[in-house]
Design a protein around this motif. Structure first.
Motif, mmCIF file in Angstrom:
data_model
loop_
_atom_site.group_PDB
_atom_site.id
_atom_site.type_symbol
_atom_site.label_atom_id
_atom_site.label_comp_id
_atom_site.label_asym_id
_atom_site.label_seq_id
_atom_site.Cartn_x
_atom_site.Cartn_y
_atom_site.Cartn_z
ATOM 1 N N ALA A 247 0.832 -1.204 0.000
ATOM 2 C CA ALA A 247 0.000 0.000 0.000
ATOM 3 C C ALA A 247 0.866 1.252 0.000
ATOM 4 O O ALA A 247 0.548 2.241 -0.674
ATOM 5 C CB ALA A 247 -0.933 0.001 1.214
ATOM 6 N N CYS A 270 0.498 4.271 5.838
ATOM 7 C CA CYS A 270 0.481 3.089 4.974
ATOM 8 C C CYS A 270 1.376 1.980 5.512
ATOM 9 O O CYS A 270 1.110 0.797 5.267
ATOM 10 C CB CYS A 270 0.939 3.458 3.563
ATOM 11 N N LYS A 300 -6.478 5.456 10.211
ATOM 12 C CA LYS A 300 -6.449 3.996 10.243
ATOM 13 C C LYS A 300 -7.678 3.410 10.947
ATOM 14 O O LYS A 300 -7.705 2.203 11.254
ATOM 15 C CB LYS A 300 -5.181 3.517 10.961
ATOM 16 N N ALA A 337 -4.651 0.841 -1.066
ATOM 17 C CA ALA A 337 -4.857 -0.568 -0.715
ATOM 18 C C ALA A 337 -5.530 -1.332 -1.840
ATOM 19 O O ALA A 337 -5.335 -2.545 -1.990
ATOM 20 C CB ALA A 337 -5.699 -0.671 0.552
ATOM 21 N N SER A 338 -6.312 -0.634 -2.686
ATOM 22 C CA SER A 338 -7.044 -1.313 -3.761
ATOM 23 C C SER A 338 -6.136 -1.702 -4.920
ATOM 24 O O SER A 338 -6.377 -2.686 -5.606
ATOM 25 C CB SER A 338 -8.166 -0.420 -4.276
ATOM 26 N N ASN A 339 -5.099 -0.877 -5.162
ATOM 27 C CA ASN A 339 -4.163 -1.150 -6.262
ATOM 28 C C ASN A 339 -4.894 -1.327 -7.590
ATOM 29 O O ASN A 339 -4.556 -2.187 -8.390
ATOM 30 C CB ASN A 339 -3.318 -2.389 -5.953
#
Length: 416
Positions: A247, A270, A300, A337-339
């Motif tokens: 991430a 991250c 977070k 996080a999804s990339n």
């Protein structure tokens, strides 16, 4: 070894010139030179921000020279030979040439000297042991600093283990300077020395660790350096609770591709696990400010899930619940996080909504609830929250009359 830079604007600017004139009036020509980062950056074609000066004058003489010239002299680090000179509202650190007498990895006992080569030997990396005089001539007492700067080679002066033993924070500075200035593979000897000495960082003050870490993360692209920090085991020492690097690497790429300003604190987020307790403990360990700690913990947080397919109405609810800053942070973290680069337009749309939409104020107060017949006490808050939930469900309806009618209906249905 010398090389000529020419007289740069940052060296001939009135404020810098005033300080150097004051020192030379006391110590003669060439008693003062620009040192370290400004010289390194000029050689590498990088911007020069701070101009630090080195001088053969001892601290009392520096103070006397500055005062005689009508300049302010603040003894900000006088035990180690540093005086801050203030000219035309600008500060310059002026440090007397020195050599180490005793070091223990935390602090050093120094003796002052007039030998430029002796001063160079006590510095950390070869490309930081460079001095430029007022004519723009770069002096390289070690003989390799100029070449290393031009090549982007990060090399400890002398034995890397000895340099680290003098100041344990040089472990993190190795990675920080590599992130900012390094080209190609890192110096193998320096990398090995950092890995071998990593546990020495465990008892260093948290604020010193966080300062170096955030500077490292502020580099344009610190991914290679952070990868090395992890591979050497240093990351596990400075951040006992660590998430994955994927991430983090995605966030750096997103910032670069979308021309976002880099955000060191969000990059740090991250690297941390999705555990608010662990994040709070890490913030305490690093002695971050209350504002930085609160931002990390909120970013977070669990619960309200951020997705690229959120509708504008759902997005407004999220901004209202989280606040603009936390919404912005969670969108970027969810994106990283999804990339999934295919959803970039949707993620950018969420960021734009969070930046442009300002949540309205809920139009009712506790007094309105009491006037509707609800007795003072805990029930007032319960009724107010129920009406606010209705107001949010109706997309923040801009109609106080309708809110009051809803309040009356809720109040009538309550058993007091």
């Amino acid at each position: 070894m010398t090389e000529t830079l020419g007289q740069k604007s940052w060296m001939t600017a009135p404020a810098a010139a005033a300080v150097m004139d004051a020192l030379e009036a006391r110590g003669g020509r060439d008693c003062v030179r620009v040192v370290g980062g400004a010289v390194r950056n000029a050689l590498m074609g990088r911007p020069v921000d701070d101009v630090d000066l080195a001088t053969t004058l001892d601290p009392p003489a520096v103070i006397e020279a500055l005062t005689a010239a009508g300049l302010k002299a603040a003894p900000t680090g006088i035990d180690h030979g540093t005086i801050t000179a203030v000219a035309k509202g600008q500060g310059f650190e002026v440090t007397t040439l020195r050599r180490d007498v005793e070091t223990d990895g935390r602090r050093a006992v120094v003796a002052f000297t007039t030998d430029w080569a002796e001063d160079a030997q006590r510095r950390d990396f070869t490309f930081n042991a460079l001095y430029a005089d007022r004519e723009g001539r770069v002096h390289d007492p070690l003989g390799s600093g100029i070449a290393d700067a031009r090549a982007g080679r990060l090399v400890f002066i002398g034995d890397p283990a000895e340099r680290i033993a003098e100041d344990y924070l040089r472990i993190l500075r190795f990675f920080r300077f590599y992130a900012w200035y390094g080209k190609g593979a890192p110096d193998a000897a320096g990398l090995a020395a950092c890995a071998a000495a990593r546990d020495l960082l465990k008892d260093r003050p948290g604020e010193r660790i966080s300062k170096e870490l955030l500077k490292l993360l502020a580099a344009d692209d610190p991914r290679a350096a952070v990868g090395l920090v992890q591979e050497t085991g240093v990351l596990g020492v400075v951040l006992p609770a660590v998430g994955g690097l994927e991430a983090f690497e995605n966030l750096v790429e997103i910032e670069s591709e979308m021309l976002f300003e880099c955000d060191p604190l969000l990059r740090l987020a991250c690297l941390l696990p999705a555990d608010q307790i662990a994040v709070a403990q890490t913030a305490e360990r690093l002695r971050l400010s209350n504002a930085e700690r609160d931002r990390l913990v909120a970013a977070k947080g669990q619960g309200l899930r951020i997705t690229s397919w959120m509708s504008p109405r759902e997005s407004r609810r999220a901004v209202y619940a989280l606040g603009a800053q936390t919404f912005h942070d969670r969108v970027k973290l969810a994106w990283a996080a999804s990339n999934r680069t295919a959803t970039a337009p949707q993620w950018r749309g969420l960021l734009a909504l969070g930046d442009s939409w300002r949540p309205p104020a809920f139009p009712l107060t506790g007094d309105d609830v009491v006037h509707a017949g609800v007795p003072k006490g805990p029930m007032v808050g319960d009724v107010l929250r129920e009406v606010e939930d209705w107001w949010i469900d109706h997309d923040f309806i801009d109609d106080k009359f309708s809110a009051i009618e809803k309040l009356k209906a809720v109040a009538q249905g309550m058993a007091y």
